[in-house]
Design a protein around this motif. Sequence first.
Motif, short mmCIF file in Angstrom:
data_model
loop_
_atom_site.label_atom_id
_atom_site.label_comp_id
_atom_site.label_asym_id
_atom_site.label_seq_id
_atom_site.Cartn_x
_atom_site.Cartn_y
_atom_site.Cartn_z
N LYS A 1 8.08 -6.29 10.71
CA LYS A 1 8.12 -4.87 10.47
C LYS A 1 9.92 -3.95 10.79
CE LYS A 1 3.69 -5.09 12.55
NZ LYS A 1 2.39 -4.90 11.15
N PRO A 2 10.12 -3.46 10.15
CA PRO A 2 11.54 -2.59 10.21
C PRO A 2 11.37 -1.96 11.45
CG PRO A 2 10.21 -1.40 8.58
CD PRO A 2 8.79 -2.85 8.75
N ASP B 1 10.12 1.57 2.70
CA ASP B 1 9.80 1.46 1.22
C ASP B 1 9.28 2.57 0.91
OD1 ASP B 1 12.01 -0.35 0.92
OD2 ASP B 1 11.34 -1.69 1.39
N LEU B 2 9.11 3.48 0.72
CA LEU B 2 7.96 4.96 0.49
C LEU B 2 8.97 5.74 -0.30
CD1 LEU B 2 5.58 5.34 2.88
CD2 LEU B 2 4.82 3.94 0.96
N ILE B 3 8.36 5.98 -1.35
CA ILE B 3 9.00 7.18 -2.04
C ILE B 3 7.92 8.03 -2.26
CG2 ILE B 3 11.62 5.37 -2.69
CD1 ILE B 3 9.97 5.56 -5.46
N TYR B 4 8.01 9.65 -2.39
CA TYR B 4 7.48 9.82 -3.97
C TYR B 4 8.26 10.82 -4.65
CZ TYR B 4 9.90 13.74 -0.40
OH TYR B 4 10.47 13.76 0.27
N CYS C 1 4.76 6.11 -3.34
CA CYS C 1 4.37 5.47 -3.33
C CYS C 1 5.24 4.16 -2.96
CB CYS C 1 4.29 5.70 -5.09
SG CYS C 1 6.01 5.52 -6.24
N ARG C 2 4.88 3.61 -3.26
CA ARG C 2 6.22 2.08 -2.74
C ARG C 2 7.06 2.72 -3.94
NH1 ARG C 2 4.14 -1.79 0.48
NH2 ARG C 2 6.34 -1.94 0.64
N ARG C 3 8.18 1.81 -3.19
CA ARG C 3 9.79 1.81 -4.18
C ARG C 3 9.76 0.93 -4.87
NH1 ARG C 3 14.95 4.11 -2.52
NH2 ARG C 3 13.45 4.10 -0.40
N GLY C 4 9.75 0.88 -6.13
CA GLY C 4 9.61 -0.39 -7.52
C GLY C 4 8.84 0.20 -8.33
N ARG D 1 0.52 -1.18 0.06
CA ARG D 1 -0.02 0.21 0.30
C ARG D 1 0.70 1.37 0.23
NH1 ARG D 1 -4.09 -1.11 4.97
NH2 ARG D 1 -4.93 1.22 4.64
N ASN D 2 0.16 2.28 -0.24
CA ASN D 2 0.80 4.07 -0.54
C ASN D 2 0.81 4.63 1.52
OD1 ASN D 2 1.84 3.40 -3.16
ND2 ASN D 2 -0.63 4.46 -3.85
N ASN D 3 0.45 4.08 1.50
CA ASN D 3 -0.79 5.20 3.31
C ASN D 3 0.59 3.51 4.19
OD1 ASN D 3 -2.43 2.54 2.27
ND2 ASN D 3 -4.28 3.85 3.03
N LEU D 4 1.29 3.94 4.76
CA LEU D 4 1.54 1.86 5.30
C LEU D 4 2.20 3.94 6.76
CD1 LEU D 4 4.31 0.26 3.05
CD2 LEU D 4 2.03 -0.13 4.39
N LYS D 5 2.36 2.90 7.62
CA LYS D 5 2.28 4.51 9.38
C LYS D 5 3.48 3.97 9.82
CE LYS D 5 -2.82 3.84 9.06
NZ LYS D 5 -3.73 2.83 10.63
N MET D 6 3.94 4.01 10.39
CA MET D 6 5.08 3.94 11.73
C MET D 6 4.15 4.06 12.81
SD MET D 6 7.94 3.61 10.20
CE MET D 6 9.27 3.57 11.96
#
Length: 406
Positions: free
Chosen positions: A228-229, A310-313, A327-330, A24-29
């Motif tokens: 989880k990282p 693993d998110l980028i923009y 979006c997700r990396r890759g 997903r693109n809306n991930l949480k820490m």
Amino acid sequence: MPPKAAAPAANNEVANAARFGRVRNNLKMGVVGLPNVGKSSLFNLLTEQAAAAENYPFCTIEPNEARCAVPDDRYEYLCSLWKPPSTQPAYLMVTDIAGLIKGASEGQGLGNAFLSHIQAVDGIYHVVRAFENDDVVHVDDSVDPVRDLETIQGELCKKDLEFVEKAIAAEELATRRTAGKFKLSPLFNDTMAKLKTMLSENKPVRNGEWTTGEVELINEKLNLITTKPVIYLINLTLKDFARKKNKWLAKIHQWVMSHGGGTMIPFSVEFEQAVWDKRADPAAVEAFYKEVGATSVLPKIIKTGYSALDLIYYFTAGEKEVRAWTCRRGALAPQAAGVIHTDFEKAFIKGEVVAWEDFKALCNGNKSMAPIKAAGKYRQEGKTYVVQDGDIIYWQIGSIQKTVKK
């Protein structure tokens, strides 16, 4: 010399690599740790909220959730260049989770509820207390960060082991109900045995070596916490943070390195709170930085968390709006375009792309793409292009065919 076609193949390999967690693109820490280590105070500073941060265990019960802007000089530069009426940076979602204690995996201290809150996030900020303060109660009556690290990791591994055992029991029951028509696959049996061995030894799943098939099976059958990282945030006094010394730092580093490694960021709630209190006066903040000999590490904490997921923009920039799109990396170009609207993915034609570094080097402080095009750095990319962090993109989308119900 290797063939030129090898590079795109490598990019596609990255795009298709199996990874733990949700796609997903809306991930949480999630901010995790023992009670009274500075979790809620850090959450408030990161997200500019006012969540309860009192000096007693379980001050936080229901998880607080908010977002914080990802600091980025590239985004600020684009905004200053175009000066559009609408701007939007990338955001990181952060959840403040109540403190865990020893025995949480068995329900101590509302542990089962809190562990389920950790399951709901995608990465962990593990806050560790490395300061003495008689006015701030420690749940174990003494400060020992290494013991605290062991406590949290042990509880998370025990809970994951429970999840694995339940998954095995459920699969065995489902197989028995088929009256011998189906059997458990060797992949399932081997993966579950490997998980049980690791977790029984208090080793997080993320530290193992896994095949693509094993990762996909774990993602399908389980929602494990220890996949989880983790980013370790070491909370120091202002004095220790300023002098970059603390008697626990070397021991904490040794523990982290001997338990799978990971990013470790020393910080100080005391220092960051002092900066926050001066936020209305930038000159006072700079004077404080100079006096202490340190600057805020909140931007580093946010950016490291965003990257760990693993998110980028990428950016869209123009007269009306400058915006960062997560979006997700890759992610391939159609997937990245679909972040704006799902129809963009369906009707994708191509993307007109310039790398951030090329734009900055060639634009001469102007918003025109002419010098970039003249230098041959303005590219047209198709469906197999792997979007890179910081790309500036203009999407070309075809007409959307609407289905008419008969």
